[in-house]
Design an enzyme around this catalytic site. Structure first.
Site, PDB file in Angstrom:
ATOM      1  N   CYS A   1       0.705  -1.689   0.336  1.00 13.25           N
ATOM      2  CA  CYS A   1       0.235  -0.283   0.385  1.00 13.25           C
ATOM      3  C   CYS A   1       0.826   1.466   0.116  1.00 13.25           C
ATOM      4  O   CYS A   1       1.375   1.402  -0.551  1.00 13.25           O
ATOM      5  CB  CYS A   1      -1.591   0.105   1.232  1.00 13.25           C
ATOM      6  SG  CYS A   1      -2.151   1.190   1.020  1.00 13.25           S
TER       7      CYS A   1
ATOM      8  N   HIS B   1      -3.446  -5.165   2.085  1.00  8.94           N
ATOM      9  CA  HIS B   1      -2.502  -5.204   2.806  1.00  8.94           C
ATOM     10  C   HIS B   1      -2.641  -7.175   3.244  1.00  8.94           C
ATOM     11  O   HIS B   1      -3.803  -7.311   4.113  1.00  8.94           O
ATOM     12  CB  HIS B   1      -3.238  -4.793   3.954  1.00  8.94           C
ATOM     13  CG  HIS B   1      -3.580  -3.713   3.953  1.00  8.94           C
ATOM     14  ND1 HIS B   1      -1.892  -2.050   4.485  1.00  8.94           N
ATOM     15  CD2 HIS B   1      -3.672  -2.374   3.263  1.00  8.94           C
ATOM     16  CE1 HIS B   1      -1.992  -1.373   4.013  1.00  8.94           C
ATOM     17  NE2 HIS B   1      -3.562  -1.277   3.341  1.00  8.94           N
TER      18      HIS B   1
ATOM     19  N   GLU C   1      -1.052  -8.501   5.471  1.00 13.96           N
ATOM     20  CA  GLU C   1      -0.470  -8.362   6.941  1.00 13.96           C
ATOM     21  C   GLU C   1      -1.839  -8.131   7.659  1.00 13.96           C
ATOM     22  O   GLU C   1      -2.166  -8.485   9.077  1.00 13.96           O
ATOM     23  CB  GLU C   1       0.487  -7.531   7.624  1.00 13.96           C
ATOM     24  CG  GLU C   1       0.877  -5.887   7.401  1.00 13.96           C
ATOM     25  CD  GLU C   1       0.225  -5.269   5.789  1.00 13.96           C
ATOM     26  OE1 GLU C   1      -0.220  -6.409   4.857  1.00 13.96           O
ATOM     27  OE2 GLU C   1      -0.530  -4.244   5.760  1.00 13.96           O
TER      28      GLU C   1
HETATM   29  N1  GLN Z   1      -3.521   6.736   1.336  1.00 13.87           N
HETATM   30  C1  GLN Z   1      -2.460   6.153   1.589  1.00 13.87           C
HETATM   31  C2  GLN Z   1      -1.148   6.652   1.213  1.00 13.87           C
HETATM   32  O1  GLN Z   1      -1.220   7.680   0.294  1.00 13.87           O
HETATM   33  C3  GLN Z   1      -1.913   4.655   1.452  1.00 13.87           C
HETATM   34  C4  GLN Z   1      -2.953   3.768   2.423  1.00 13.87           C
HETATM   35  C5  GLN Z   1      -2.742   2.530   3.176  1.00 13.87           C
HETATM   36  O2  GLN Z   1      -1.404   2.259   3.161  1.00 13.87           O
HETATM   37  N2  GLN Z   1      -3.458   1.643   3.894  1.00 13.87           N
HETATM   38  O3  GLN Z   1       0.615   6.993   1.719  1.00 13.87           O
END
Ligand code: GLN
Length: 198
Positions: free
Chosen positions: A79, A172, A174
């Site tokens: 992410c 994610h 995890e």
């Molecule tokens: N929206 C977040 C960002 O731009 C990422 C979200 C996440 O890691 N769950 O950093």
């Protein structure tokens, strides 16, 4: 057992640590540049990419990270971690590490569905499908020719991509009990260690 570092400056560090512990991997929470020399692989967790990148720069981690990853250390961004590894962002901020040949757009799933769950087939993991949790996830808008797309959503958006020693997921793993992607990453780290010993 390899030692896997988790970049522990912000985000879901503990969740990655539990998944890795379940697999018996040795873990080191990485905060300082010299700790990068002590680990055989690195996870850059989800969180807030602007904060993670600000702290990477504040702690002097940008250059050491780039050089260790370019030297072949297996690295997995989840992410926000995918945003950190990106070659380029559609957004003006933050400044990614420009390592993977992918273009990424932050929070691009849109306000209404910016958090959702779905089941996806992931190459190399076999059956059953993996439960994938997306939380204000980034969208991969372009991939280079050497990038392997390991999983896509039904609408064709890549959500798990691999380029040489770098792996990135928009979701994610995890946050679920399924440790198959963590096992896949530990295997990458082991293969890399074995190839160094040959
Ligand atoms: N929206 C977040 C960002 O731009 C990422 C979200 C996440 O890691 N769950 O950093």
């Amino acid at each position: 057992m390899p030692k896997i570092g988790i970049l522990a400056i912000q985000g879901d560090v503990e969740e990655h640590a539990s998944s890795l512990e379940e697999l018996g991997a040795e873990i080191e929470q990485v905060r300082l540049p010299n700790q990068l020399d002590e680990v055989d692989g690195l996870i850059i967790p989800g969180g807030e990419s602007t904060t993670i990148i600000q702290l990477i720069d504040l702690y002097g981690l940008r250059r050491p990270l780039i050089s260790r990853i370019q030297a072949g250390m297996p690295t997995w961004g989840t992410c926000a971690g995918m945003i950190v590894l990106a070659g380029s962002l559609i957004d003006k901020r933050p400044e990614p590490l420009h390592l993977m040949d992918i273009e990424v757009s932050r929070n691009a799933f849109g306000a209404q569905i910016d958090s959702f769950e779905t089941f996806i087939s992931v190459k190399h993991l076999g059956e059953p499908k993996l439960r994938a949790v997306f939380i204000r996830a980034p969208v991969v808008t372009k991939v280079g020719g050497n990038v392997e797309i390991m999983a896509k959503l039904d609408n064709g958006i890549p959500v798990c991509v691999k380029e040489q020693n770098m792996l990135a997921t928009a979701f994610h793993p995890e946050l679920t009990k399924d440790t198959r992607l963590h096992q896949y990453f530990v295997d990458l780290v082991n293969i890399n260690l074995d190839s160094k010993l040959l």
